[in-house]
Design a protein around this motif. Structure first.
Motif, PDB file in Angstrom:
ATOM      1  N   THR A 250       0.757  -1.111  -0.121  1.00 21.60           N
ATOM      2  CA  THR A 250      -0.231   0.155  -0.080  1.00 21.60           C
ATOM      3  C   THR A 250       0.704   1.448  -0.024  1.00 21.60           C
ATOM      4  O   THR A 250       0.241   2.254  -0.058  1.00 21.60           O
ATOM      5  N   LEU A 251       2.024   1.335   0.309  1.00 23.79           N
ATOM      6  CA  LEU A 251       3.027   2.414   0.799  1.00 23.79           C
ATOM      7  C   LEU A 251       2.906   2.724  -1.217  1.00 23.79           C
ATOM      8  O   LEU A 251       3.800   2.091  -1.514  1.00 23.79           O
ATOM      9  N   PRO A 252       4.356   4.002  -0.970  1.00 25.00           N
ATOM     10  CA  PRO A 252       4.979   4.397  -2.235  1.00 25.00           C
ATOM     11  C   PRO A 252       5.829   3.767  -2.226  1.00 25.00           C
ATOM     12  O   PRO A 252       6.657   3.413  -1.257  1.00 25.00           O
ATOM     13  N   LEU A 253       6.058   3.042  -3.954  1.00 24.51           N
ATOM     14  CA  LEU A 253       7.405   3.056  -3.952  1.00 24.51           C
ATOM     15  C   LEU A 253       8.723   3.180  -3.209  1.00 24.51           C
ATOM     16  O   LEU A 253       9.424   2.205  -2.830  1.00 24.51           O
ATOM     17  N   SER A 254       8.561   4.430  -3.359  1.00 20.77           N
ATOM     18  CA  SER A 254       9.942   5.560  -2.883  1.00 20.77           C
ATOM     19  C   SER A 254       9.924   5.015  -1.345  1.00 20.77           C
ATOM     20  O   SER A 254      11.467   4.779  -1.074  1.00 20.77           O
ATOM     21  N   THR A 255       8.329   4.792  -0.250  1.00 20.97           N
ATOM     22  CA  THR A 255       9.246   4.625   0.545  1.00 20.97           C
ATOM     23  C   THR A 255       9.721   3.336   1.135  1.00 20.97           C
ATOM     24  O   THR A 255      10.244   3.533   1.722  1.00 20.97           O
ATOM     25  N   ASN A 256       9.231   2.576  -0.033  1.00 20.28           N
ATOM     26  CA  ASN A 256       9.399   0.990   0.477  1.00 20.28           C
ATOM     27  C   ASN A 256      10.749   0.867  -0.132  1.00 20.28           C
ATOM     28  O   ASN A 256      11.748  -0.001   0.936  1.00 20.28           O
ATOM     29  N   ILE A 257      11.611   1.514  -0.925  1.00 22.09           N
ATOM     30  CA  ILE A 257      12.645   1.261  -1.141  1.00 22.09           C
ATOM     31  C   ILE A 257      13.536   2.458  -0.442  1.00 22.09           C
ATOM     32  O   ILE A 257      15.037   1.558   0.009  1.00 22.09           O
ATOM     33  N   VAL A 258      13.172   3.537   0.404  1.00 16.76           N
ATOM     34  CA  VAL A 258      13.798   3.796   1.638  1.00 16.76           C
ATOM     35  C   VAL A 258      14.251   2.781   2.899  1.00 16.76           C
ATOM     36  O   VAL A 258      14.884   2.337   3.759  1.00 16.76           O
ATOM     37  N   MET A 259      13.165   2.369   3.018  1.00 15.97           N
ATOM     38  CA  MET A 259      13.487   0.758   4.359  1.00 15.97           C
ATOM     39  C   MET A 259      13.891   0.172   3.971  1.00 15.97           C
ATOM     40  O   MET A 259      14.752  -0.448   4.776  1.00 15.97           O
ATOM     41  N   LEU A 260      14.083  -0.090   2.894  1.00 10.72           N
ATOM     42  CA  LEU A 260      14.857  -1.556   2.361  1.00 10.72           C
ATOM     43  C   LEU A 260      15.788  -1.640   2.293  1.00 10.72           C
ATOM     44  O   LEU A 260      17.187  -2.705   2.771  1.00 10.72           O
ATOM     45  N   SER A 261      16.217  -0.506   1.579  1.00 14.23           N
ATOM     46  CA  SER A 261      17.353   0.038   1.899  1.00 14.23           C
ATOM     47  C   SER A 261      18.380   0.163   2.673  1.00 14.23           C
ATOM     48  O   SER A 261      19.337  -0.352   2.992  1.00 14.23           O
ATOM     49  N   THR A 262      17.291   1.340   4.365  1.00 10.02           N
ATOM     50  CA  THR A 262      17.846   0.409   4.987  1.00 10.02           C
ATOM     51  C   THR A 262      18.034  -0.847   6.150  1.00 10.02           C
ATOM     52  O   THR A 262      19.266  -0.955   6.068  1.00 10.02           O
ATOM     53  N   VAL A 263      17.160  -1.404   5.760  1.00 11.09           N
ATOM     54  CA  VAL A 263      17.331  -2.719   5.952  1.00 11.09           C
ATOM     55  C   VAL A 263      19.183  -3.296   5.845  1.00 11.09           C
ATOM     56  O   VAL A 263      19.879  -3.583   6.294  1.00 11.09           O
ATOM     57  N   GLY A 264      19.270  -3.405   3.781  1.00 11.99           N
ATOM     58  CA  GLY A 264      19.696  -4.018   3.385  1.00 11.99           C
ATOM     59  C   GLY A 264      21.275  -3.300   3.858  1.00 11.99           C
ATOM     60  O   GLY A 264      22.324  -4.223   3.855  1.00 11.99           O
ATOM     61  N   VAL A 265      21.410  -2.281   3.833  1.00 13.25           N
ATOM     62  CA  VAL A 265      22.766  -1.687   4.104  1.00 13.25           C
ATOM     63  C   VAL A 265      23.195  -1.865   5.705  1.00 13.25           C
ATOM     64  O   VAL A 265      24.292  -1.861   5.506  1.00 13.25           O
ATOM     65  N   THR A 266      22.107  -1.434   6.797  1.00 17.18           N
ATOM     66  CA  THR A 266      22.753  -1.797   7.405  1.00 17.18           C
ATOM     67  C   THR A 266      22.799  -3.171   8.042  1.00 17.18           C
ATOM     68  O   THR A 266      24.119  -3.679   8.705  1.00 17.18           O
ATOM     69  N   VAL A 267      22.140  -4.389   7.493  1.00 22.61           N
ATOM     70  CA  VAL A 267      22.342  -5.888   7.787  1.00 22.61           C
ATOM     71  C   VAL A 267      24.016  -6.229   7.066  1.00 22.61           C
ATOM     72  O   VAL A 267      24.245  -7.082   7.523  1.00 22.61           O
ATOM     73  N   GLY A 268      23.402  -6.126   6.132  1.00 20.03           N
ATOM     74  CA  GLY A 268      25.083  -6.240   5.238  1.00 20.03           C
ATOM     75  C   GLY A 268      26.161  -5.511   5.524  1.00 20.03           C
ATOM     76  O   GLY A 268      27.867  -6.045   5.873  1.00 20.03           O
ATOM     77  N   THR A 269      26.600  -4.214   6.167  1.00 22.45           N
ATOM     78  CA  THR A 269      27.847  -3.239   6.648  1.00 22.45           C
ATOM     79  C   THR A 269      27.994  -3.526   8.741  1.00 22.45           C
ATOM     80  O   THR A 269      28.364  -3.155   8.655  1.00 22.45           O
ATOM     81  N   HIS A 270      26.718  -3.845   9.329  1.00 26.59           N
ATOM     82  CA  HIS A 270      26.016  -4.288  10.303  1.00 26.59           C
ATOM     83  C   HIS A 270      26.856  -2.525  11.117  1.00 26.59           C
ATOM     84  O   HIS A 270      27.439  -2.532  11.636  1.00 26.59           O
ATOM     85  N   ASN A 271      26.963  -1.938   9.949  1.00 24.43           N
ATOM     86  CA  ASN A 271      27.015  -0.384  11.215  1.00 24.43           C
ATOM     87  C   ASN A 271      25.517   0.752  10.497  1.00 24.43           C
ATOM     88  O   ASN A 271      25.112   0.993   9.576  1.00 24.43           O
ATOM     89  N   LEU A 272      25.520   0.639  12.031  1.00 26.61           N
ATOM     90  CA  LEU A 272      23.658   1.306  12.174  1.00 26.61           C
ATOM     91  C   LEU A 272      23.872   2.570  11.123  1.00 26.61           C
ATOM     92  O   LEU A 272      22.535   3.240  10.764  1.00 26.61           O
ATOM     93  N   ALA A 273      24.718   3.179  11.766  1.00 28.68           N
ATOM     94  CA  ALA A 273      25.258   4.975  11.259  1.00 28.68           C
ATOM     95  C   ALA A 273      25.249   5.083   9.079  1.00 28.68           C
ATOM     96  O   ALA A 273      24.699   5.719   8.730  1.00 28.68           O
TER      97      ALA A 273
END
Length: 494
Positions: free
Chosen positions: A345-368
């Motif tokens: 239901t959310l806009p594509l841009s919102t989903n991309i932001v959320m999934l990118s935050t998850v992906g980068v954080t999990v991939g790098t183990h760097n929350l910042a």
């Protein structure tokens, strides 16, 4: 002063004490593990967790939130410890605290307004995944007893609250730890325990000023690490405070929290501890087991010290499977499961932001890094969206054409602004009406200059009208189209 607010200390005594005990038990393996990551003795992380939790309970701005040694901070310290040793880490920890206090007074907490909701959701989900992943080493290459104990532990955690009367009196994670420890001892099951994590300290911490030369060379070594630690620590702490605000439906003082984190880190460095910040996992444990006030954070830190110094023989017997069960519960309760449903239901841009935050954080183990990625993407999507809400209305009266600009003019819409105009049209006068437009930056002013000068090169008279006070301020300061000397340079080809 926060210390004298009775309600913040004694408004939830029984639940705060019990939840503080649970958090203290959960802090032990985490503090030891983060010490190992940073390359220092386990007591460095344990002393830090005790000190930061106790100090932040007095000076922090978010009641019920747990701060201690964390993995995100440990990862930043690795190189410093490896190349220069523990004393330089302690000096960097003190400097980290000073930086955080300065940033607090500079208004760093206000930067949280730039963090979109999608970034917060991504941050929460990434932390939940990282918390679960951190438990996997304890579930890899082990006997079936570990899996059985973990499953039983989860069963107790989720089913104990349904027991009439008793289920509401005691936090189920605390019951899980006690029951599984007693069972393992009497059954004689050989499984990994807290004692296997590393040697626990047997003395109280003492004041310990870092043994480093007070020179500019020392500052050059520790300053880059201290600044990185201060940013990571504040980012994770303020994000966690926002999450706890949502969970408890209360507000917190972010500026006081940022300042409190700095004071706590200075204190930690002065007793031989590493830098730390807020912990989402332990904070969720505290909130989910009833902790709400400053007393819960204070008890967690104090009981942690009592455990590792005076009750270490008992603490060493706790099976890691019991703590793994507690942390899996934290992971499950932290994850925003509704975010899956909202993807449709959310806009594509919102989903991309959320999934990118998850992906980068999990991939790098760097929350910042994950949060900064989310903030950057959210900003770019917003800029792109706003730039499309700009259009031009035209009207013509004999040899005068009026362009009425409507919308926001800034770096992403500046080229569209120029494209609105027909510079080759056979007219004598042009009026650019800016009554319904707003100029935000130098790119917008440059676009206006470019348009006016191009018209004038074609021999067309141009009049700019209707500027708002805000737009006029930036246009009058930086525009050159009414500056004869600058116009002469441009018109003359210089």
């Amino acid at each position: 002063m926060y210390f004298f607010k009775k309600e913040e200390w004694l408004g939830n005594v029984r639940a705060d004490i019990l939840s503080g005990l649970v958090v203290a038990l959960a802090l032990v393996p985490e503090a030891i593990a983060f010490s190992i990551i940073a390359g220092v003795d386990p007591k460095v992380g344990l002393y830090a967790s005790f000190c930061i939790a106790v100090v932040i309970s007095f000076v922090g701005g978010r009641t019920g939130m747990i701060s201690a040694a964390t993995g995100a901070m440990a990862l930043v310290m690795v190189t410093l410890v490896k190349e220069h040793g523990l004393e330089y880490l302690l000096a960097a920890t003190i400097l980290t605290g000073l930086f955080q206090i300065i940033l607090a007074y500079l208004g760093v907490a206000k930067l949280m307004s730039f963090v979109a909701r999608a970034v917060v959701v991504g941050f929460v989900n990434a932390l939940a995944i990282l918390i679960f992943m951190a438990q996997l080493p304890e579930l890899t290459n082990v006997t079936w007893h570990v899996y059985a104990l973990t499953a039983v532990g989860l069963g107790i955690i989720y089913l104990f609250p349904y027991i009439p009367k008793v289920g509401k009196l005691l936090p189920s994670p605390l019951v899980t730890i006690v029951v599984l420890t007693i069972f393992v001892i009497f059954a004689g099951i050989d499984v990994r325990t807290v004692g296997d994590m590393g040697e626990l300290p047997d003395t109280l911490p003492i004041f310990l000023w870092p043994d480093v030369p007070l020179t500019f060379e020392t500052l050059k070594i520790i300053a880059p690490y201290a600044f990185a630690l201060s940013i990571v620590g504040l980012l994770e702490s303020l994000m966690t405070a926002t999450i706890i605000d949502d969970l408890t439906d209360t507000k917190s003082d972010k500026r006081a929290e940022a300042r409190g984190q700095g004071i706590a880190n200075i204190a930690s460095g002065c007793i031989g501890g590493m830098a730390g910040c807020a912990m989402i996992g332990q904070s969720v444990i505290n909130i989910s087991t009833g902790g709400r006030k400053r007393l819960s954070t204070f008890v967690a830190g104090l009981f942690l010290l009592i455990l590792v110094v005076f009750l270490s023989d008992i603490l060493k017997l706790i099976p890691m499977a019991a703590l793994v069960a507690v942390m899996i519960m934290v992971s499950i309760s932290t994850f925003d499961w509704g975010s899956f449903r909202r993807l449709k239901t959310l806009p594509l841009s919102t989903n991309i932001v959320m999934l990118s935050t998850v992906g980068v954080t999990v991939g790098t183990h760097n929350l910042a890094l994950g949060v900064l990625t989310g903030v950057l993407l959210a900003s770019l999507f917003f800029a792109n969206k706003i730039s499309h809400f700009m259009y031009c209305e035209t009207s013509q009266d004999e040899d005068t054409k009026t362009y009425k600009i409507v919308g926001q003019v800034f770096f992403n819409s500046a080229n569209r602004f120029v494209d609105f105009f027909d510079f080759k049209e056979n007219i004598s006068n042009v009026i650019i009406d800016l009554r319904r437009a707003h100029f935000w930056d130098i790119s917008a002013v440059h676009a206006l200059d470019k348009s006016v000068i191009k018209f004038r090169k074609e021999g067309i008279n141009v009049k700019v009208v209707g500027q708002s006070e805000a737009s006029a301020t930036i246009i009058d300061r930086f525009a050159i189209h009414d500056n004869p000397q600058e116009i002469e340079k441009v018109m003359g080809g210089h």
